[in-house]
Design an enzyme around this catalytic site. Structure first.
Site, mmCIF file in Angstrom:
data_model
loop_
_atom_site.group_PDB
_atom_site.id
_atom_site.type_symbol
_atom_site.label_atom_id
_atom_site.label_comp_id
_atom_site.label_asym_id
_atom_site.label_seq_id
_atom_site.Cartn_x
_atom_site.Cartn_y
_atom_site.Cartn_z
ATOM 1 N N CYS A 2 -20.136 -20.633 -4.833
ATOM 2 C CA CYS A 2 -21.421 -20.121 -5.280
ATOM 3 C C CYS A 2 -21.303 -19.747 -6.749
ATOM 4 O O CYS A 2 -20.700 -18.744 -7.107
ATOM 5 C CB CYS A 2 -21.846 -18.908 -4.452
ATOM 6 S SG CYS A 2 -23.491 -18.333 -4.873
ATOM 7 N N GLU A 103 -25.747 -25.543 -4.766
ATOM 8 C CA GLU A 103 -24.452 -26.228 -4.663
ATOM 9 C C GLU A 103 -24.623 -27.615 -5.259
ATOM 10 O O GLU A 103 -25.703 -28.202 -5.164
ATOM 11 C CB GLU A 103 -24.002 -26.378 -3.195
ATOM 12 C CG GLU A 103 -23.735 -25.078 -2.442
ATOM 13 C CD GLU A 103 -22.476 -24.350 -2.891
ATOM 14 O OE1 GLU A 103 -21.752 -24.869 -3.771
ATOM 15 O OE2 GLU A 103 -22.232 -23.248 -2.363
#
Length: 219
Positions: A2, A103
DNA sequence: CCAGACGTTGTT
DNA sequence: GTCTGG
DNA sequence: CCAGACGTTGTT
DNA sequence: GTCTGG
Protein backbone atom coordinates in the site's frame (compact mmCIF):
# COMPACT_ATOMS: atom_id res chain seq x y z
CA UNK A 1 1.29 -3.47 -0.49
CA UNK A 2 0.00 0.00 0.00
CA UNK A 3 1.82 3.06 -1.28
CA UNK A 4 -1.05 5.33 -2.33
CA UNK A 5 -4.60 5.75 -1.08
CA UNK A 6 -7.69 7.96 -0.97
CA UNK A 7 -9.56 9.92 1.74
CA UNK A 8 -12.36 12.32 0.84
CA UNK A 9 -14.66 12.91 3.88
CA UNK A 10 -14.09 15.80 6.29
CA UNK A 11 -12.67 15.11 9.78
CA UNK A 12 -16.06 15.24 11.54
CA UNK A 13 -17.55 12.68 9.17
CA UNK A 14 -14.54 10.41 9.64
CA UNK A 15 -14.78 10.86 13.41
CA UNK A 16 -18.44 9.79 13.46
CA UNK A 17 -17.72 6.72 11.34
CA UNK A 18 -14.95 5.59 13.69
CA UNK A 19 -16.81 6.50 16.88
CA UNK A 20 -14.12 9.01 17.84
CA UNK A 21 -14.36 10.98 21.13
CA UNK A 22 -12.30 13.99 20.08
CA UNK A 23 -10.89 15.42 16.85
CA UNK A 24 -7.42 16.89 17.27
CA UNK A 25 -6.53 16.70 13.57
CA UNK A 26 -6.90 19.70 11.32
CA UNK A 27 -8.86 19.48 8.08
CA UNK A 28 -6.39 17.90 5.66
CA UNK A 29 -8.81 18.22 2.76
CA UNK A 30 -10.01 15.52 0.37
CA UNK A 31 -7.21 13.65 -1.37
CA UNK A 32 -7.51 11.19 -4.23
CA UNK A 33 -3.76 10.65 -4.19
CA UNK A 34 -2.23 10.38 -0.73
CA UNK A 35 1.47 9.55 -0.99
CA UNK A 36 4.26 8.74 1.47
CA UNK A 37 5.45 11.82 3.47
CA UNK A 38 1.92 13.33 3.33
CA UNK A 39 0.01 14.19 6.47
CA UNK A 40 -2.70 11.57 7.07
CA UNK A 41 -5.53 10.95 9.53
CA UNK A 42 -5.15 8.30 12.20
CA UNK A 43 -7.46 7.05 14.95
CA UNK A 44 -5.63 6.23 18.16
CA UNK A 45 -6.35 5.85 21.86
CA UNK A 46 -5.07 8.30 24.45
CA UNK A 47 -5.91 8.02 28.15
CA UNK A 48 -8.83 5.75 27.33
CA UNK A 49 -10.33 8.12 24.76
CA UNK A 50 -10.46 7.61 21.01
CA UNK A 51 -8.89 10.50 19.10
CA UNK A 52 -8.67 11.45 15.43
CA UNK A 53 -5.19 12.86 14.94
CA UNK A 54 -2.77 13.59 12.14
CA UNK A 55 0.40 11.72 11.33
CA UNK A 56 3.18 11.92 8.79
CA UNK A 57 3.09 8.85 6.53
CA UNK A 58 6.49 7.20 7.00
CA UNK A 59 7.22 5.84 10.46
CA UNK A 60 10.40 6.92 12.20
CA UNK A 61 11.23 4.89 15.33
CA UNK A 62 11.36 7.13 18.41
CA UNK A 63 15.04 6.24 18.98
CA UNK A 64 16.15 7.04 15.42
CA UNK A 65 18.69 9.81 14.92
CA UNK A 66 17.93 9.98 11.21
CA UNK A 67 14.93 11.34 9.34
CA UNK A 68 15.03 8.46 6.87
CA UNK A 69 14.65 6.03 5.32
CA UNK A 70 10.87 6.04 5.38
CA UNK A 71 8.96 3.08 6.74
CA UNK A 72 5.65 3.41 4.93
CA UNK A 73 4.70 -0.26 5.39
CA UNK A 74 5.38 -2.95 7.99
CA UNK A 75 4.90 -6.63 7.24
CA UNK A 76 2.31 -8.32 9.47
CA UNK A 77 4.45 -11.46 9.47
CA UNK A 78 7.40 -9.71 11.13
CA UNK A 79 6.16 -6.41 12.61
CA UNK A 80 6.16 -7.84 16.15
CA UNK A 81 9.85 -8.71 15.98
CA UNK A 82 11.51 -5.97 13.89
CA UNK A 83 13.46 -3.44 16.00
CA UNK A 84 12.03 -0.53 14.02
CA UNK A 85 8.42 -1.61 14.64
CA UNK A 86 7.97 -3.90 17.64
CA UNK A 87 7.61 -1.12 20.20
CA UNK A 88 4.97 0.66 18.12
CA UNK A 89 3.26 -2.66 17.42
CA UNK A 90 2.81 -3.53 21.08
CA UNK A 91 2.04 -0.04 22.38
CA UNK A 92 1.02 2.41 19.64
CA UNK A 93 -1.46 1.07 17.13
CA UNK A 94 -3.89 3.14 15.08
CA UNK A 95 -6.58 2.89 12.44
CA UNK A 96 -5.90 4.70 9.21
CA UNK A 97 -9.17 5.75 7.52
CA UNK A 98 -9.33 5.23 3.75
CA UNK A 99 -11.98 5.38 1.03
CA UNK A 100 -9.82 2.84 -0.75
CA UNK A 101 -6.26 2.30 -1.94
CA UNK A 102 -4.28 1.74 -5.13
CA UNK A 103 -2.28 -1.23 -6.34
CA UNK A 104 -0.26 -1.47 -9.55
CA UNK A 105 -0.44 -4.63 -11.61
CA UNK A 106 2.69 -5.56 -13.53
CA UNK A 107 1.90 -6.21 -17.16
CA UNK A 108 4.16 -6.94 -20.13
CA UNK A 109 3.37 -3.45 -21.44
CA UNK A 110 3.96 -1.65 -18.14
CA UNK A 111 2.13 -1.11 -14.87
CA UNK A 112 -1.63 -0.63 -14.60
CA UNK A 113 -3.04 1.09 -11.51
CA UNK A 114 -6.26 -0.17 -9.85
CA UNK A 115 -8.50 1.41 -7.22
CA UNK A 116 -9.63 -0.99 -4.51
CA UNK A 117 -12.52 -0.24 -2.15
CA UNK A 118 -15.20 -1.77 0.07
CA UNK A 119 -18.11 -3.49 -1.69
CA UNK A 120 -20.57 -1.25 0.19
CA UNK A 121 -18.48 1.86 -0.54
CA UNK A 122 -17.89 2.57 3.15
CA UNK A 123 -14.57 3.69 4.56
CA UNK A 124 -11.92 1.11 5.37
CA UNK A 125 -9.87 0.93 8.56
CA UNK A 126 -6.28 0.18 7.58
CA UNK A 127 -4.14 -1.25 10.39
CA UNK A 128 -1.46 1.26 11.35
CA UNK A 129 1.32 1.69 13.90
CA UNK A 130 2.72 5.04 14.96
CA UNK A 131 5.55 6.73 16.80
CA UNK A 132 6.56 10.12 18.20
CA UNK A 133 9.91 11.38 16.93
CA UNK A 134 11.97 14.45 17.71
CA UNK A 135 14.07 15.95 14.93
CA UNK A 136 17.51 16.44 16.53
CA UNK A 137 18.24 19.35 14.17
CA UNK A 138 15.16 21.47 14.86
CA UNK A 139 13.79 20.01 18.10
CA UNK A 140 10.45 19.59 16.31
CA UNK A 141 8.38 16.64 17.53
CA UNK A 142 6.15 14.81 15.06
CA UNK A 143 3.89 11.77 14.97
CA UNK A 144 4.64 9.31 12.18
CA UNK A 145 2.81 6.19 11.05
CA UNK A 146 3.14 3.08 8.88
CA UNK A 147 0.51 0.80 7.32
CA UNK A 148 0.67 -2.90 8.14
CA UNK A 149 0.60 -5.19 5.09
CA UNK A 150 -0.21 -8.85 4.61
CA UNK A 151 -0.62 -11.47 1.90
CA UNK A 152 -3.37 -10.41 -0.47
CA UNK A 153 -6.67 -12.27 -0.71
CA UNK A 154 -9.70 -12.44 -2.98
CA UNK A 155 -9.79 -10.29 -6.09
CA UNK A 156 -6.74 -8.27 -5.03
CA UNK A 157 -4.50 -11.32 -5.25
CA UNK A 158 -4.96 -11.33 -9.03
CA UNK A 159 -3.15 -7.98 -9.10
CA UNK A 160 -0.57 -8.22 -6.41
CA UNK A 161 0.65 -10.52 -3.65
CA UNK A 162 0.52 -7.92 -0.85
CA UNK A 163 -2.18 -5.60 0.46
CA UNK A 164 -2.86 -3.49 3.57
CA UNK A 165 -4.46 -5.17 6.57
CA UNK A 166 -8.08 -4.01 6.78
CA UNK A 167 -9.68 -4.31 10.19
CA UNK A 168 -13.37 -5.21 10.56
CA UNK A 169 -15.26 -2.90 12.99
CA UNK A 170 -15.48 -5.75 15.52
CA UNK A 171 -11.68 -5.66 15.82
CA UNK A 172 -11.20 -1.90 16.17
CA UNK A 173 -11.41 -1.88 19.97
CA UNK A 174 -8.82 -4.58 20.45
CA UNK A 175 -6.46 -3.08 17.88
CA UNK A 176 -6.57 0.32 19.61
CA UNK A 177 -6.41 -1.08 23.15
CA UNK A 178 -3.09 0.11 24.58
CA UNK A 179 -3.34 -2.32 27.48
CA UNK A 180 -3.26 -5.21 25.02
CA UNK A 181 0.48 -5.77 24.64
CA UNK A 182 0.88 -9.47 24.02
CA UNK A 183 2.32 -9.69 20.49
CA UNK A 184 0.71 -13.07 19.82
CA UNK A 185 -2.71 -11.85 20.81
CA UNK A 186 -2.32 -8.68 18.74
CA UNK A 187 -1.08 -10.65 15.74
CA UNK A 188 -4.30 -12.67 15.68
CA UNK A 189 -6.13 -9.51 14.60
CA UNK A 190 -4.14 -9.27 11.38
CA UNK A 191 -6.06 -11.32 8.82
CA UNK A 192 -6.45 -10.49 5.12
CA UNK A 193 -10.02 -9.70 4.11
CA UNK A 194 -11.38 -10.68 0.71
CA UNK A 195 -14.59 -8.66 0.40
CA UNK A 196 -13.28 -5.86 -1.79
CA UNK A 197 -14.05 -4.49 -5.23
CA UNK A 198 -11.56 -3.12 -7.73
CA UNK A 199 -11.35 -1.48 -11.11
CA UNK A 200 -8.59 -0.16 -13.38
CA UNK A 201 -7.96 3.59 -13.31
CA UNK A 202 -6.06 6.16 -15.34
CA UNK A 203 -2.28 6.42 -15.04
CA UNK A 204 -2.93 9.99 -13.93
CA UNK A 205 -2.64 8.61 -10.40
CA UNK A 206 1.01 7.75 -11.02
CA UNK A 207 2.00 11.39 -10.53
CA UNK A 208 1.50 12.50 -6.93
CA UNK A 209 0.69 16.01 -8.21
CA UNK A 210 -2.53 14.69 -9.79
CA UNK A 211 -5.21 14.82 -7.11
CA UNK A 212 -8.68 14.81 -8.65
CA UNK A 213 -11.73 12.48 -8.74
CA UNK A 214 -10.38 11.40 -12.14
CA UNK A 215 -7.83 9.29 -10.21
CA UNK A 216 -10.49 6.82 -8.96
CA UNK A 217 -12.73 6.86 -12.05
CA UNK A 218 -13.07 3.47 -13.80
CA UNK A 219 -11.55 3.32 -17.29
C1' DC B 1 34.03 -4.64 24.38
C1' DC B 2 32.49 -1.15 20.35
C1' DA B 3 30.32 -0.36 15.71
C1' DG B 4 26.61 -0.53 12.93
C1' DA B 5 22.10 -1.66 11.69
C1' DC B 6 17.47 -1.17 12.52
C1' DG B 7 12.50 -1.49 6.26
C1' DT B 8 9.38 -2.94 2.16
C1' DT B 9 8.66 -3.59 -2.53
C1' DG B 10 9.91 -5.53 -6.89
C1' DT B 11 13.11 -7.37 -9.95
C1' DT B 12 16.96 -10.15 -11.33
C1' DG C 1 16.90 1.54 22.51
C1' DT C 2 18.57 -3.05 21.40
C1' DC C 3 20.46 -6.61 18.75
C1' DT C 4 24.13 -8.61 15.77
C1' DG C 5 28.64 -8.98 14.03
C1' DG C 6 33.43 -8.57 14.56
C1' DC D 1 3.70 3.56 -4.55
C1' DC D 2 5.80 6.31 -8.92
C1' DA D 3 8.64 10.18 -10.83
C1' DG D 4 12.73 12.31 -11.29
C1' DA D 5 17.35 13.11 -10.41
C1' DC D 6 21.76 11.46 -10.62
C1' DG D 7 27.70 17.16 -10.47
C1' DT D 8 31.35 20.68 -9.42
C1' DT D 9 33.30 25.14 -9.45
C1' DG D 10 32.90 29.90 -8.88
C1' DT D 11 30.26 33.89 -9.05
C1' DT D 12 26.04 36.60 -8.30
C1' DG E 1 20.93 1.19 -11.16
C1' DT E 2 19.65 3.57 -7.03
C1' DC E 3 18.31 7.17 -4.14
C1' DT E 4 15.19 11.05 -2.83
C1' DG E 5 10.96 13.55 -2.83
C1' DG E 6 6.10 13.75 -2.88
Amino acid sequence: MCGRYVVTPDPDTIARFFDVDEVIAGDLGASYNIAPTDLIYGVAEHRGRRLLGEFRWGLIPWWSKEKGPLHINARAESVAAKPAFRDAFSRRRCLIPADGFYEWQNRPDGKQPFFIHAVDGKMLALAGIWSRWTDPETGQEISTAAIVTTKSAGAVSSLHDRMPVILAPSLWNAWLDRDLRDPEEIARLLQPISELELHPVSKLVNRVQNNTPECVKPI
